[in-house]
Design an enzyme around this catalytic site. Structure first.
Site, PDB file in Angstrom:
ATOM      1  N   LYS A 292      -4.469  36.070 -84.177  1.00  0.00           N
ATOM      2  CA  LYS A 292      -5.740  35.685 -83.491  1.00  0.00           C
ATOM      3  C   LYS A 292      -6.795  35.713 -84.296  1.00  0.00           C
ATOM      4  CE  LYS A 292      -3.614  35.920 -79.159  1.00  0.00           C
ATOM      5  NZ  LYS A 292      -2.590  36.617 -79.338  1.00  0.00           N
TER       6      LYS A 292
ATOM      7  N   GLU B 145     -11.298  35.464 -72.988  1.00  0.00           N
ATOM      8  CA  GLU B 145     -10.363  36.189 -72.060  1.00  0.00           C
ATOM      9  C   GLU B 145      -9.479  36.923 -72.763  1.00  0.00           C
ATOM     10  OE1 GLU B 145      -9.834  33.162 -73.474  1.00  0.00           O
ATOM     11  OE2 GLU B 145      -7.993  33.158 -73.942  1.00  0.00           O
TER      12      GLU B 145
ATOM     13  N   SER C  14       4.059  37.245 -85.773  1.00  0.00           N
ATOM     14  CA  SER C  14       2.799  36.827 -85.438  1.00  0.00           C
ATOM     15  C   SER C  14       1.907  38.255 -85.011  1.00  0.00           C
ATOM     16  CB  SER C  14       2.977  36.429 -83.878  1.00  0.00           C
ATOM     17  OG  SER C  14       3.660  37.203 -83.058  1.00  0.00           O
TER      18      SER C  14
END
Ligand SMILES: *Cc1c(COP(=O)(O)O)cnc(C)c1O
Length: 400
Positions: free
Chosen positions: A89, A111, A377
């Site tokens: 991210k 969000e 990830s």
């Protein structure tokens, strides 16, 4: 034919920008400026320097020998779990905050579901001294408490969202509502390849550093710059988009994505949007959405908060519809087991999201020479409780 975005903001029939009137100017401004800014030399330099010195890139491409022996292929893991803040991210939030600054914005909103994107956003806001407000479903605030404390410690305000199911989808709606109230000073840092154009393309470009590195690292390790298979988990689609970005038009590379089946894609407790979704509009874009006959959005269900979303980004919808991508539905118990397996075989505790990608390996058929790159990830620190509470699903690995 390319699978990347067209000049109108569409991927085949998917994508576009379906936003309320009050956001038109704001979104159009972003559409007209994002490429100019992110392709400029000064942006590239600042962005690449932060990815290197702050995020810790390039992330390693690790040859997983025990996993390779087990599955009968050459398996490499792209280690996004080793990034600062523990997942992919941060690649995106570093890029978007630099864009926000160059567009003269002073207030950041985002969000979050599991809280990973919220933490990555609060992190770059601390770094850049920007005001940060995070919208998070009240259910998630409870089940991801540590990440909430991390965001607060970083200086962000966390708004628990109590509408709907009080999860990620409701947090997205709340962020869009806030954006409508503050269009001039606020930049919305979207966390995945979703939202109105240009966000899916913007986020995919910010994550494309993953496949850029895979190309170089494969070339160095095996003498050719492409694998036979790319494997990634998929929620909104950002780590998958980053993993495949430089290979989307290279038909030598097969793409396999793992979505969250929950209790099974044929049950009501699932987040398997590719298997269950139909075309609809959600959070500003046309995409595959789990909805009932009246177009009411259905609640997504999975053990993995990061994959708990009833839609999937338009780039991936188009590639799937055109047959470019194969999507496997991985159930909760299969993901838990795969998470334990990676832990015991390679000493890597993956995020429960990433464990879905690992579980895909057991559903694939390989030749011994096949080269597989699988993106991990994120790391599993946030999921230890989930793993421990589901020990019984881990078979022999759960005996401790
Ligand atoms: C958020 C998250 C995901 C899912 O989001 P994508 O946009 O589909 O990548 C997957 N893995 C981890 C570790 C996450 O934090």
């Amino acid at each position: 034919m390319s699978y990347l975005v067209d000049e109108n903001g569409y991927y085949g029939e998917f994508g576009g920008a379906y936003v309320p009137e009050i956001l038109h100017g704001c979104v159009e401004n972003l559409q007209q400026n994002y490429l100019k800014i992110i392709e400029s030399e000064s942006f590239r330099q600042e962005y690449m320097a932060l990815l290197r010195d702050y995020v810790g890139r390039p992330s390693p491409l690790y040859y997983a020998s025990r996993l390779s022996d087990k599955y009968g292929a050459k398996i490499y893991l792209k280690r996004e779990d080793l990034n600062h803040t523990g997942a992919h991210k941060i690649n995106n939030t570093v890029g978007q905050i630099l864009l926000a600054k160059r567009m003269g914005k002073t207030r950041i909103i985002a969000e979050t579901g599991a809280g990973q994107h919220g933490v990555a956003t609060a992190t770059v806001c601390a770094l850049m001294n920007m005001k940060c407000e995070i919208f998070m479903g009240a259910t998630d605030v409870e089940r991801q408490h540590t990440n909430v404390e991390r965001m607060k410690m970083l200086g962000a305000t966390v708004h628990p969202v109590r509408t709907g199911n009080m999860t990620l989808s409701d947090a997205c709606s709340a962020a869009i509502r806030d954006w409508c109230c503050h269009p001039s000073d606020t930049f919305y840092i979207v966390g995945s390849t979703m939202g109105p154009h240009p966000y899916p393309d913007l986020v995919a470009r910010m994550q494309s550093v993953i496949s850029e590195e895979i190309k170089e690292q494969l070339k160095e390790k095996i003498g050719r710059d492409y694998p036979d298979y790319l494997v990634a988990c998929i929620g909104g689609g950002s780590n998958a988009a980053g993993t495949i970005y430089h290979y989307v038009d290279d038909e030598r590379v097969r793409i396999v994505l793992a979505e969250a089946g929950g209790h099974g894609y044929e049950t009501d407790y699932t987040a398997a949007t590719f298997h269950r979704g139909t075309t609809g509009i959600l959070h500003g874009a046309k995409m595959l959405v789990m909805q009932d006959g009246d177009g009411q959005i259905q609640e997504a269900f999975t053990i993995s908060a990061g994959l708990d979303y009833p839609g999937v980004g338009p780039m991936h919808c188009n590639m799937y519809k055109k047959g470019r991508t194969q999507v496997l539905s991985i159930n909760d118990d299969e993901a838990i087991r795969a998470g334990y397996e990676l832990t015991r075989m390679e000493g890597i505790i993956p995020a429960i999201e990433s464990a879905h990608a690992v579980a895909a390996l057991s559903k694939m058929k390989f030749n011994p020479d096949d080269v597989v790159v699988l993106t991990v990830s994120g790391r599993g620190d946030k999921d230890i409780e989930t793993y421990l509470n589901n020990k019984e699903k881990a078979g022999e690995y759960g005996q401790f």
